[in-house]
Scaffold this motif. Sequence first.
Motif, PDB file in Angstrom:
ATOM      1  N   LEU A 130     -10.509   0.082  -4.211  1.00  0.00           N
ATOM      2  CA  LEU A 130      -9.236  -0.074  -3.151  1.00  0.00           C
ATOM      3  C   LEU A 130      -8.628  -1.124  -2.491  1.00  0.00           C
ATOM      4  N   GLU A 168      -6.323  -2.772   2.691  1.00  0.00           N
ATOM      5  CA  GLU A 168      -5.629  -1.702   3.584  1.00  0.00           C
ATOM      6  C   GLU A 168      -5.794  -0.421   3.361  1.00  0.00           C
ATOM      7  N   GLN A 169      -6.052   0.007   2.202  1.00  0.00           N
ATOM      8  CA  GLN A 169      -6.274   1.489   1.695  1.00  0.00           C
ATOM      9  C   GLN A 169      -7.838   1.767   2.299  1.00  0.00           C
ATOM     10  N   ARG A 170      -8.946   0.766   2.133  1.00  0.00           N
ATOM     11  CA  ARG A 170     -10.120   0.951   2.457  1.00  0.00           C
ATOM     12  C   ARG A 170     -10.078   1.226   4.234  1.00  0.00           C
ATOM     13  N   TRP A 190      -7.607   2.379   5.813  1.00  0.00           N
ATOM     14  CA  TRP A 190      -6.896   3.897   6.065  1.00  0.00           C
ATOM     15  C   TRP A 190      -8.183   4.763   5.730  1.00  0.00           C
ATOM     16  N   LEU A 191      -8.693   4.603   4.663  1.00  0.00           N
ATOM     17  CA  LEU A 191      -9.782   5.693   4.286  1.00  0.00           C
ATOM     18  C   LEU A 191     -10.774   5.692   5.416  1.00  0.00           C
ATOM     19  N   GLN A 221      -0.324   7.801   4.683  1.00  0.00           N
ATOM     20  CA  GLN A 221      -0.521   6.202   4.107  1.00  0.00           C
ATOM     21  C   GLN A 221      -1.407   6.134   2.776  1.00  0.00           C
ATOM     22  N   LEU A 222      -2.391   7.137   2.674  1.00  0.00           N
ATOM     23  CA  LEU A 222      -3.307   7.005   1.697  1.00  0.00           C
ATOM     24  C   LEU A 222      -2.676   7.447   0.263  1.00  0.00           C
ATOM     25  N   THR A 223      -3.004   6.506  -0.685  1.00  0.00           N
ATOM     26  CA  THR A 223      -2.593   6.584  -2.122  1.00  0.00           C
ATOM     27  C   THR A 223      -3.438   7.959  -2.719  1.00  0.00           C
ATOM     28  N   SER A 241      -6.852   6.835  -3.109  1.00  0.00           N
ATOM     29  CA  SER A 241      -7.675   6.896  -1.775  1.00  0.00           C
ATOM     30  C   SER A 241      -7.911   8.434  -1.231  1.00  0.00           C
TER      31      SER A 241
END
Length: 76
Positions: free
Chosen positions: A21, A24-26, A28-29, A57-59, A62
Motif C-alpha cells: 500500500l 497514504e493508504q497505510r 488511512w488503514l 478514502q480506502l482503495t 486497502s
Amino acid sequence: MSNPKTGFILYFDSAPILAQLSPEQRGWLLSALFQYADRAWREPGVTQEDVLLFYPQLTPQSRTAFGFLASTIARD
C-alpha cells in the motif's frame, strides 16, 4: 467495561500486505484499524462495515487488507 483494552496486535506476517500500500493508504488503514479495535470491545455488535463507512478514502486493496487485519483483531 471492566477490562478496558489498551491496544491491539499487528503481526509481522501482515507486513507484506502493508508494504503493497502507499504510505497514504497505510495511514488511512491504520486509522480505521484503531477505530475498529476500540469500537469492537466497547460495542460488541460493531461490524467492519460500520467502521469502513468513515473511511471512503480506502482503495479496494486497502479495504481488503482492512478485512483481513480486522478479522485478526476480532479473533485476538
